[in-house]
Write a protein that holds these residues in place. Structure first.
Motif, short mmCIF file in Angstrom:
data_model
loop_
_atom_site.label_atom_id
_atom_site.label_comp_id
_atom_site.label_asym_id
_atom_site.label_seq_id
_atom_site.Cartn_x
_atom_site.Cartn_y
_atom_site.Cartn_z
N ASP A 1 -63.50 23.63 -9.93
CA ASP A 1 -63.07 22.68 -10.85
C ASP A 1 -61.76 22.61 -11.27
O ASP A 1 -61.68 22.94 -12.28
CB ASP A 1 -64.11 22.63 -11.93
CG ASP A 1 -64.47 21.31 -12.75
OD1 ASP A 1 -63.40 20.32 -12.41
OD2 ASP A 1 -65.12 20.91 -13.43
N LEU B 1 -62.29 29.31 -11.32
CA LEU B 1 -61.99 27.85 -11.98
C LEU B 1 -61.38 26.97 -11.22
O LEU B 1 -61.85 25.73 -11.00
CB LEU B 1 -61.44 28.19 -13.49
CG LEU B 1 -61.63 26.77 -14.06
CD1 LEU B 1 -62.82 26.40 -14.64
CD2 LEU B 1 -60.75 27.23 -15.64
N ALA C 1 -57.06 22.22 -15.00
CA ALA C 1 -55.81 21.65 -15.60
C ALA C 1 -56.15 21.33 -17.06
O ALA C 1 -55.25 21.39 -17.97
CB ALA C 1 -55.61 20.41 -14.88
N ALA C 2 -57.18 20.73 -17.37
CA ALA C 2 -57.59 20.29 -18.54
C ALA C 2 -57.36 21.40 -19.70
O ALA C 2 -57.04 21.23 -20.86
CB ALA C 2 -58.84 19.71 -18.72
N LEU C 3 -57.59 22.70 -19.20
CA LEU C 3 -57.73 24.15 -19.94
C LEU C 3 -56.48 24.40 -20.06
O LEU C 3 -55.98 25.63 -20.84
CB LEU C 3 -58.74 24.92 -19.59
CG LEU C 3 -60.12 24.57 -19.58
CD1 LEU C 3 -61.09 25.75 -19.26
CD2 LEU C 3 -60.59 24.35 -21.17
N GLY C 4 -55.45 23.91 -19.36
CA GLY C 4 -54.17 24.51 -19.40
C GLY C 4 -53.96 25.48 -18.10
O GLY C 4 -52.64 26.19 -18.32
N PHE C 5 -54.72 25.63 -17.25
CA PHE C 5 -54.44 26.49 -16.23
C PHE C 5 -53.87 25.78 -14.99
O PHE C 5 -54.94 25.29 -14.45
CB PHE C 5 -55.75 27.56 -15.72
CG PHE C 5 -56.33 28.38 -16.67
CD1 PHE C 5 -55.61 29.42 -17.04
CD2 PHE C 5 -57.55 27.81 -17.42
CE1 PHE C 5 -56.22 30.31 -18.14
CE2 PHE C 5 -58.12 28.55 -18.40
CZ PHE C 5 -57.43 29.78 -18.69
N SER C 6 -52.87 25.83 -14.62
CA SER C 6 -52.02 25.07 -13.81
C SER C 6 -52.72 25.33 -12.51
O SER C 6 -52.63 26.44 -11.93
CB SER C 6 -50.50 25.11 -13.61
OG SER C 6 -50.03 24.70 -12.48
N GLU D 1 -59.38 32.72 -13.04
CA GLU D 1 -58.45 31.51 -12.65
C GLU D 1 -58.73 31.00 -11.32
O GLU D 1 -58.67 29.66 -11.12
CB GLU D 1 -56.90 31.65 -12.90
CG GLU D 1 -56.52 32.05 -14.38
CD GLU D 1 -56.91 33.57 -14.85
OE1 GLU D 1 -57.61 34.26 -14.12
OE2 GLU D 1 -56.71 33.75 -16.10
N GLY E 1 -60.15 19.85 -12.07
CA GLY E 1 -59.80 19.17 -13.13
C GLY E 1 -60.07 19.96 -14.34
O GLY E 1 -59.25 19.87 -15.27
N LEU E 2 -61.03 20.61 -14.56
CA LEU E 2 -61.21 21.61 -15.84
C LEU E 2 -60.09 22.44 -16.17
O LEU E 2 -59.63 22.76 -17.04
CB LEU E 2 -62.67 22.03 -15.87
CG LEU E 2 -62.98 22.93 -17.33
CD1 LEU E 2 -63.05 21.85 -18.37
CD2 LEU E 2 -64.20 23.81 -17.14
#
Lengths: 370, 247
Positions: free
Chosen positions: A171, A167, A176-181, A164, A173-174
C-alpha cells in the motif's frame, strides 16, 4: 566431485540467493521486467567505468553499473510520466537503447577485452573457478566472494527494511501518508537489483540473472500466503535450480547457465501445475467441487420453493430436473446422489424431499444474498 | 465539545492535471469531533482532495493544516483509509499483518513491530468484529471484510483525524452497520472523520457535517444547514430528482 565442480555449484547457489531476495519484491510489485532491463543496461555502466579507468577490476565499474541501473529506472519512469508511453513500452524503449550504446562502445573501443557480448548474456560459469582471489588466507573464486558479499548486502537490506518494503509494496499510499517515502524505498530496491545484476552477470550472464530473479519468486508466490516464506522458498527454489542445472549441463555437456535457467523454468512449471492451493490442478479440482456444491444448493432451493405446493408432485421429481433446471439427466442423478450422501435430500419413488439439513441450507443461502 | 478548535483547515487548495483543474481553490474548515461526508458527482475531485490533503499528490496551490500546524508536522495525528480497490489483495500476508501496518508510522524506520503491536492489532480487529479472522490470508476476505480490515488498521493508527475514501463502497449490510458504529465511537472519543461518501440517502443518518464538492466547494457545514436541495442541485447539476431526503 572435484573442488571446481563444488565451487561452480556454490557460486550458482549464492547467485540464486542474491537474485531471489530482491526478485520477490520485483514480482510482487509487478516489475519483474525491470530485472531484464537493469541486467542489460548495467553493461553500459561497466563499459563507461572501464573507459574512464582503463581497469576491469576497478570498483568504479560497480558504482557505474549501479548508477546506470538507477538511471534506467528513472528514464523509464520519466517516459511513463509523459502519459504518452505505457510502462512496459517504456522499459522496452529505454533498455535496448542503453544496451546497444554499450555494445557499440565495446566493439569500437574495448575489442578483445573480457567484455564481449556473449559473455554478458550467458556468462562463463565454467571458468569461474580459475579466477581466484585471496581472502582470509585462502584462494577463493572471485565470483563466489563477490556474489557472497552481494547476497549478504541484499539480506541485510531486506532484513533491516522488511517492514518498509512490505508496506510500500502492499500500500504505497499509506506508506507515503505515514512518512515512509515510497520513492526512496523503490530506488533502494532498484539499487539492490542493479548491484546484484552487475555482480552476477560476470559469472552467470544477464539471462540467468533475469531467470534467477523472476522464476523462483513467481514459483514461491504460488506456494505460500506468507511473505517470509515466499522469500525462503524463492531462495530454496533458486538454489535447487542452480544445482539441478549444473548437473543437467554436466550430463548433457551443455552450457551451464542455459541449463540452470531451464531447470528453474521446469521448477516453475511444476509449481504452476501442482501448487497445493493456487496450482492449475488444485484450481480445476476446486472449480469442479464448487460446481457440484452449487448445483446441490440450487437443488435444495428448487425443492424448497415448491415444497408443500400442489405442483410439488410434478416439479420435485428426479426425472423432471432436466426440464426445470436444464440439467442433463446424468448430471441431475449425480447431483441428487451427492445431495443424498450429504443428507440434504431423500429420494422416494423418484420424488425428492428435503431433509431438515437441506431445508436449512436453502434458507441460509436465500437469506445471505451478498 | 469545543466547536472552535479546527481539526482540519484547507485553504486555496488547487490541483490540476496538465493545466486542467480537477480541484479549484477549495477552502474547508472542519471543527474537531464531527463526522463529515464529502459528496459530489463522479469526477468531482473527492479522492483527489483527500490525496492532496495527505500529500500523496502535489497540489498546484494551497495550504493544509491539522490542528493549526502544517500537515507534515502532524502526520502522527492523521489516519488514512484508502479505497479498498487501491491495493493488491493477493499480496501474501495475513489480516493481522495488514492491521499492524497501522502502527508502522509510530515505529519509524527499521524498528519491527513486537508483541504489544500484535495485541493492539488483535484489539482493533475485535472492534470491527473480525477477531476470528486475524490469521486469515487477505485474499480470502469478502469486500466487507477487506473494508473492516482497513478500518481496523486505521484504528491502530490511533489518530485524531481520519480521512476515509469511500468506506461504504460495495460492503454488505453487516459491515455497513459495523462501520457506522465505529464512526460514532470515534466521534464520541472526540475524533474527527472526513469520509468520501456516495449514498446521498444515508448522509443525514450517518454524518453530522457534509461537504458538497464539484471541482469547487459548493458548500460545507452541518448537514441540516447545507444539505439542501438547492446545494445538491448546484453540485449535481439537477440530477438529484430521485432523492427523498429524510426530514
Amino acid at each position: 566431485m572435484s573442488s571446481a565442480q563444488i565451487e561452480i555449484q556454490l557460486i550458482g547457489i549464492v547467485v540464486a540467493a542474491a537474485c531471489a531476495l530482491p526478485g520477490v519484491f520485483l514480482v510482487l510489485r509487478g516489475m519483474a521486467m525491470m530485472s531484464d532491463a537493469i541486467s542489460h543496461t548495467v553493461l553500459l555502466g561497466i563499459v563507461l567505468g572501464f573507459l574512464a579507468t582503463g581497469d576491469l577490476e576497478s570498483p568504479w565499474l560497480i558504482f557505474g553499473a549501479a548508477a546506470m541501473g538507477l538511471i534506467t529506472v528513472s528514464l523509464t519512469e520519466l517516459l511513463n510520466r509523459t502519459k504518452l508511453v505505457k510502462h512496459d513500452a517504456a522499459i522496452g524503449l529505454v533498455f535496448p537503447a542503453l544496451f546497444s550504446i554499450a555494445v557499440i562502445l565495446i566493439s569500437r573501443f574495448a575489442r578483445g577485452v573480457h567484455l564481449d557480448t556473449d559473455a554478458v548474456l550467458l556468462g562463463e560459469l565454467a571458468f569461474a573457478p580459475f579466477d581466484r582471489l585471496m581472502l582470509f588466507g585462502t584462494l577463493l573464486p572471485r565470483s563466489l566472494v563477490v556474489m557472497g558479499a552481494i547476497a549478504l548486502v541484499n539480506l541485510i537490506f531486506i532484513l533491516a527494511f522488511y517492514k518498509e518494503l512490505k508496506l510500500a509494496t502492499f500500500d504505497a499510499g499509506l506508506a507515503a501518508a505515514l512518512g515512509f517515502s515510497p520513492a526512496l524505498i523503490h530506488y533502494g530496491l532498484m539499487g539492490l537489483v542493479s548491484i546484484t545484476a552487475v555482480g552476477a552477470f560476470d559469472a552467470v550472464g544477464s539471462i540467468l540473472v533475469v531467470a534467477f530473479m523472476v522464476a523462483p519468486a513467481a514459483a514461491a508466490y504460488l506456494l505460500t500466503d506468507k511473505l517470509e516464506r515466499m522469500l525462503l522458498y524463492a531462495v530454496g527454489l533458486g538454489a535447487l535450480g542452480a544445482v539441478g542445472g549444473y548437473w543437467m549441463a554436466h550430463l548433457m555437456d551443455a552450457n551451464i547457465a542455459g541449463s540452470m535457467a531451464t531447470i528453474i523454468g521446469v521448477l516453475f512449471a511444476l509449481c504452476l501445475l501442482f501448487a497445493p492451493q493456487r496450482g492449475l490442478l488444485a484450481s480445476a479440482a476446486r472449480r469442479a467441487r464448487q460446481r457440484w456444491e452449487f448445483a446441490q444448493t440450487m437443488l435444495t432451493i428448487h425443492l424448497l420453493h415448491h415444497e408443500g405446493t400442489p405442483e410439488a408432485e410434478v416439479e420435485n421429481r428426479l426425472d423432471h430436473l432436466h426440464d426445470h433446471l436444464r440439467w442433463e439427466p446424468a448430471f441431475a442423478r449425480g447431483v441428487v446422489q451427492r445431495a443424498d450422501e450429504r443428507g440434504l435430500v431423500r429420494l422416494e419413488n423418484g420424488s425428492l424431499h428435503l431433509t431438515d439439513a437441506g431445508r436449512g441450507l436453502a434458507t441460509t443461502m436465500l437469506a445471505d444474498k451478498r | 465539545m469545543d466547536k472552535q478548535t479546527l481539526a482540519v483547515q484547507v485553504a486555496d487548495l488547487t490541483v490540476a492535471y496538465q493545466e486542467k483543474p480537477v480541484l479549484w481553490d477549495v477552502d474547508l474548515d472542519v471543527p474537531q469531533g464531527v463526522l463529515m461526508a464529502i459528496v459530489g458527482p463522479n469526477g468531482a475531485g473527492k479522492t483527489t482532495m483527500l490525496k492532496a490533503i495527505l500529500g500523496l499528490l502535489t497540489p498546484a496551490a494551497g495550504h493544509v493544516s491539522i490542528f493549526d500546524k502544517p500537515y507534515q508536522e502532524q502526520r502522527s495525528l492523521v489516519g488514512y483509509v484508502p479505497q479498498r480497490g487501491s491495493v493488491d489483495w493477493d499480496f501474501p500476508t495475513s489480516v493481522l499483518d495488514v492491521v499492524m501496518m497501522g502502527n508502522y508510522g509510530k515505529l519509524g524506520w527499521v524498528r519491527r513491530p513486537g508483541a504489544a503491536d500484535r495485541r493492539a492489532a488483535e484489539l482493533a480487529l475485535e472492534k470491527v468484529g473480525m477477531a476470528d479472522y486475524a490469521g486469515r490470508q487477505i485474499s480470502q476476505l469478502s469486500g466487507g471484510q477487506q473494508q473492516r480490515t482497513f478500518l481496523a488498521r486505521a484504528l491502530m493508527q490511533d489518530a485524531q483525524v481520519y480521512f476515509m475514501d469511500e468506506p461504504f463502497q460495495g460492503v454488505d449490510a453487516t459491515t455497513e452497520r459495523a462501520i457506522v458504529d465505529i464512526l460514532k465511537d470515534l466521534r464520541a472519543d472526540g475524533k474527527t472523520v472526513l469520509a468520501v461518501h456516495h449514498d446521498l440517502q444515508t448522509v443525514s443518518e450517518y454524518f453530522d457535517w457534509v461537504m458538497l464538492l464539484n471541482v469547487r466547494r459548493i458548500a460545507s457545514g452541518p448537514v441540516d444547514e447545507v444539505f439542501t436541495d438547492e446545494n445538491l442541485r448546484t453540485a449535481y447539476g439537477g440530477r438529484v430528482g430521485f432523492l427523498n431526503k429524510k426530514p
